[in-house]
Write a protein that holds these residues in place. Structure first.
Motif, PDB file in Angstrom:
ATOM      1  N   CYS A   1      -7.442  -0.859   4.550  1.00 11.91           N
ATOM      2  CA  CYS A   1      -8.514  -1.858   4.580  1.00 11.91           C
ATOM      3  C   CYS A   1      -9.523  -1.638   3.461  1.00 11.91           C
ATOM      4  CB  CYS A   1      -9.219  -1.827   5.927  1.00 11.91           C
ATOM      5  SG  CYS A   1      -8.170  -2.373   7.265  1.00 11.91           S
ATOM      6  N   GLN A   2      -9.187  -0.805   2.489  1.00  9.81           N
ATOM      7  CA  GLN A   2     -10.063  -0.516   1.370  1.00  9.81           C
ATOM      8  C   GLN A   2     -11.469  -0.128   1.823  1.00  9.81           C
ATOM      9  OE1 GLN A   2      -9.776  -3.442  -1.707  1.00  9.81           O
ATOM     10  NE2 GLN A   2      -7.569  -3.300  -1.717  1.00  9.81           N
TER      11      GLN A   2
ATOM     12  N   MET B   1     -14.199   3.845  -4.351  1.00 13.76           N
ATOM     13  CA  MET B   1     -14.496   4.384  -3.037  1.00 13.76           C
ATOM     14  C   MET B   1     -15.311   5.666  -3.192  1.00 13.76           C
ATOM     15  SD  MET B   1     -11.321   4.974  -0.522  1.00 13.76           S
ATOM     16  CE  MET B   1     -10.683   6.293  -1.526  1.00 13.76           C
TER      17      MET B   1
ATOM     18  N   ARG C   1     -15.102   1.838   2.158  1.00 18.68           N
ATOM     19  CA  ARG C   1     -16.066   2.241   1.133  1.00 18.68           C
ATOM     20  C   ARG C   1     -16.208   3.753   1.098  1.00 18.68           C
ATOM     21  NH1 ARG C   1     -21.394  -0.759   0.584  1.00 18.68           N
ATOM     22  NH2 ARG C   1     -21.097   0.148  -1.471  1.00 18.68           N
TER      23      ARG C   1
ATOM     24  N   GLN D   1       1.657   1.897  -3.405  1.00 16.08           N
ATOM     25  CA  GLN D   1       0.510   2.456  -4.124  1.00 16.08           C
ATOM     26  C   GLN D   1       0.338   3.944  -3.880  1.00 16.08           C
ATOM     27  OE1 GLN D   1      -3.257   0.391  -4.164  1.00 16.08           O
ATOM     28  NE2 GLN D   1      -2.236  -1.489  -3.568  1.00 16.08           N
TER      29      GLN D   1
ATOM     30  N   ILE E   1       0.828  -1.208   0.000  1.00 13.92           N
ATOM     31  CA  ILE E   1       0.000   0.000   0.000  1.00 13.92           C
ATOM     32  C   ILE E   1       0.865   1.262   0.000  1.00 13.92           C
ATOM     33  CG2 ILE E   1      -0.341   0.026   2.505  1.00 13.92           C
ATOM     34  CD1 ILE E   1      -3.300   0.772   0.530  1.00 13.92           C
TER      35      ILE E   1
ATOM     36  N   LEU F   1      -6.417   3.884   3.750  1.00 22.81           N
ATOM     37  CA  LEU F   1      -6.898   3.037   2.655  1.00 22.81           C
ATOM     38  C   LEU F   1      -6.508   1.568   2.822  1.00 22.81           C
ATOM     39  CD1 LEU F   1      -6.422   5.267  -0.490  1.00 22.81           C
ATOM     40  CD2 LEU F   1      -8.289   5.156   1.152  1.00 22.81           C
TER      41      LEU F   1
ATOM     42  N   ARG G   1      -9.565   3.527  -8.283  1.00 17.24           N
ATOM     43  CA  ARG G   1      -9.101   2.141  -8.241  1.00 17.24           C
ATOM     44  C   ARG G   1      -9.922   1.302  -7.262  1.00 17.24           C
ATOM     45  NH1 ARG G   1      -2.998   1.628  -6.881  1.00 17.24           N
ATOM     46  NH2 ARG G   1      -2.945   3.048  -8.647  1.00 17.24           N
ATOM     47  N   TYR G   2     -10.253   1.889  -6.108  1.00 19.51           N
ATOM     48  CA  TYR G   2     -10.972   1.121  -5.089  1.00 19.51           C
ATOM     49  C   TYR G   2     -12.489   1.262  -5.190  1.00 19.51           C
ATOM     50  CZ  TYR G   2      -6.476   0.620  -2.732  1.00 19.51           C
ATOM     51  OH  TYR G   2      -5.190   0.325  -2.423  1.00 19.51           O
TER      52      TYR G   2
END
Lengths: 333, 297
Positions: free
Chosen positions: A174-175, A209, A177, A141, A138, A172, A206-207
């Motif tokens: 835990c990705q 979100m 929402r 990223q 991460i 981010l 990407r996520y």
């Protein structure tokens, strides 16, 4: 917009106790956040942007404040009703937040790698090795240069922009929402600001979100937001898609706010300021909260607070809280 | 004109606790002396069976009150026991009681102080008032009361000394907890959903641990003094087990003729207390902001 909202806030009122009496810091806040959408909350200091975010996170200090009314629906649950330990599972995992001050938001005595990995160990029950590997991923990223060599560095060895990237990595990990970004670029240099904004937009895509982006910088908002909600004295006074808001500012406050941005493409000697001050939380006017500073004031404005109504001539997506410009109650000129 | 202005956040000192410690010790050389002395005392205590020339409790009435000689390096006491061997074994008891009681006080006191400081409110007021009541007794008097009530034994002695040392640790842990919990990074921890126990242990404790450690080294000296004092007035470990305090007491009866009986254990206590205070001074430089930057320039 058939897809149900990821987060929907309805009639949120958060109160604080001042000298033994409860006063609303934000009142009747309502908005829906769609998947992959960025909603910007703008307004001057103290207008309740951060309080709105903290209310969603359940981080209003219990000793002095409370969410008095309203619902915050997320994944089918009403957040203010959740028990502390259930809310803890959502915070940092499903809904994450990044703060304004990257310089002080990392623990000075723990390494970067440990702090990023800790989020994963806590919410995902990963072992130390696995969490470290994912933390490295991460950090790559969020574009920390040679992240592998920097895992064991301490926060003071990072610059402000790099620290904000670490904060974003933690948020981010835990990705989530929904990401609540509370003035994430205010403390950074302008060039770094741009980099961080691009990074946030990229990661959001990407996520898949959704993001609530809090700022008082309208220039930043124009580049990152899909929709904008303008707040004044604890209320949303206007909410609209970003292009619509900049093209057709309807509420007098939004108009004044846009006028007071310094422009490089126009010759002007002085900045346009909005006369007067935001009323203190304990002495809110009875009618429209902006009325004392408003040039379009009508008698009705001082008697009753206007509701948030669709602006005539635009769809239901553009709403404003103004007797004169929206709502069409007689006074419209 | 081309000099690059250093950004204000460029050079805070390294926050690695160990490096800070080494740096502070280098700035204050006497703390290395203290550390070396304590290391020697510790080794003596550990290898007491090898260093002792006689059984520390074996009586040899024919050789009583002998001066230093080849057989009895530091002479004998009124029961003809070898003083060197008793001092060496006494180090074990004194260090053991001191260390264990301070470790207990450190853990219990820190937990109490951190919880009170972190949660604040009525709990904080109540707990710290109770600590103040305990603190108002001089440690020797409080230790005396406890041992007098419960009877003298190593366990009771440890309990008594730990009890007297809990309040200062609670205080020293509470104050920085109150300030650290307001920091942005603790707020960020809450936003990440961390539980209170986790925030306290993983995020607050490392920030306040240096303060607690300094307190520990200074109070270890106090604990050893209190143990010696209680043993001296006969409320410590039962004879014939050798402790420094009881050896001073036994020697006291013959102090005019054979002063070394009391002198030897007294010097032992002096050395240990002195060494611990030197270590404590070095450690304090790490945490005392008033001294930071003054040294090592």
């Amino acid at each position: 917009m058939v897809e149900p909202a990821v987060l929907s806030v309805d009639g949120l009122t958060t109160e604080f106790r001042i000298a033994g009496k409860w006063h609303a810091a934000v009142r009747d806040i309502g908005f829906e956040l769609a998947r992959n959408e960025t909603l910007a909350l703008v307004g001057e200091s103290g207008c309740g942007k951060s309080i709105t975010a903290l209310s969603i996170m359940g981080l209003i200090p219990k000793a002095a404040g409370r969410v008095a009314k309203g619902r915050i629906l997320f994944e089918g649950r009403n957040l203010p009703e959740l028990a502390d330990d259930e809310m803890r599972k959502i915070r940092g995992d499903r809904i994450a937040m990044i703060f304004q001050e990257p310089m002080t938001s990392l623990n000075p005595v723990l390494t970067i790698g440990f702090q990023v990995a800790e989020v994963l160990r806590y919410h995902r029950d990963l072992g130390p090795g696995e969490a470290r590997a994912q933390a490295l991923d991460i950090l790559d990223q969020v574009k920390i240069p040679s992240a592998r060599d920097r895992l064991d560095d301490y926060p003071h060895q990072f610059s402000g922009g790099m620290r904000q990237r670490v904060m974003i990595a933690m948020a981010l990990a835990c990705q989530p929402r929904v990401l609540l970004a509370d003035e994430p670029t205010t403390a950074l240099d302008v060039t770094i600001q741009a980099q961080v904004l691009v990074l946030l937009a990229e990661l959001k895509q990407r996520y898949g979100m959704s993001m609530i982006f809090i700022s008082h910088n309208l220039g930043v908002v124009a580049t990152i937001a899909d929709r904008v909600a303008v707040m004044y004295a604890g209320e949303i006074v206007e909410i609209a898609p970003v292009g619509e808001l900049f093209d057709r500012p309807t509420h007098p406050y939004t108009e004044a706010l846009l006028r007071s941005i310094p422009r490089v493409d126009r010759t002007s000697d002085a900045l346009v300021a909005i006369p007067g001050q935001v009323p203190p939380i304990s002495r809110m006017p009875q009618g429209c909260r902006y009325a004392p500073r408003c040039g379009l004031k009508q008698p009705i404005c001082e008697r009753a607070g206007p509701p948030l109504e669709p602006v005539p001539g635009s769809g239901a997506t553009h709403r404003a809280r103004c007797w004169v410009r929206a709502g069409g109650t007689g006074a419209a000129a | 004109m081309t000099a690059v202005a250093q950004s204000p956040d460029a050079a805070p000192p390294p926050r690695s606790a160990f490096l800070q410690l080494v740096r502070a010790f280098n700035a204050n050389k006497t703390s290395w002396v203290g550390l070396a002395t304590m290391a020697i005392v510790l080794l003596v205590a550990i290898f007491a069976p090898l260093l002792a020339t006689h059984d520390p409790v074996e009586q040899n009435i024919l050789d009583k009150l002998k001066g230093p000689s080849a057989e009895y390096i530091l002479g004998t006491d009124s029961f003809g026991r070898d003083i060197w061997s008793r001092v060496v074994y006494g180090a074990r008891i004194s260090l053991w009681i001191g260390t264990v009681s301070i470790l207990i006080a450190m853990v219990v006191g820190s937990v109490i102080g951190m919880i009170a400081g972190y949660f604040g409110g009525k709990l904080d007021i109540l707990v710290m008032q109770a600590m103040d009541v305990l603190l108002s007794f001089p440690s020797l008097i409080l230790g005396l009361m406890v041992v007098a009530m419960m009877g003298p034994s190593i366990g009771n002695l440890i309990f008594a000394i730990a009890l007297t040392a809990i309040p200062p640790f609670a205080r020293i842990a509470r104050a920085p907890t109150v300030s650290v919990k307001e920091r942005d990074y603790i707020e960020a921890c809450r936003a990440l959903g961390y539980s209170h126990p986790r925030i306290l242990t993983v995020h607050i404790l490392p920030n306040i641990f240096p303060e607690i450690l300094v307190m520990g080294s200074l109070w270890l000296a106090t604990a050893i003094r209190v143990e010696a004092s209680l043993s001296f007035i006969g409320l410590g470990v039962r004879p014939p087990t050798p402790t420094w305090g009881s050896m001073i007491r036994e020697g006291f009866e013959n102090i005019l003729d054979t002063a070394w009986l009391s002198l030897v254990p007294s010097v032992a206590i002096l050395i240990v207390v002195f060494a611990l205070n030197m270590i404590g001074d070095g450690l304090r430089d790490v945490v005392d902001p008033k001294l930071k930057g003054e040294r090592g320039g």
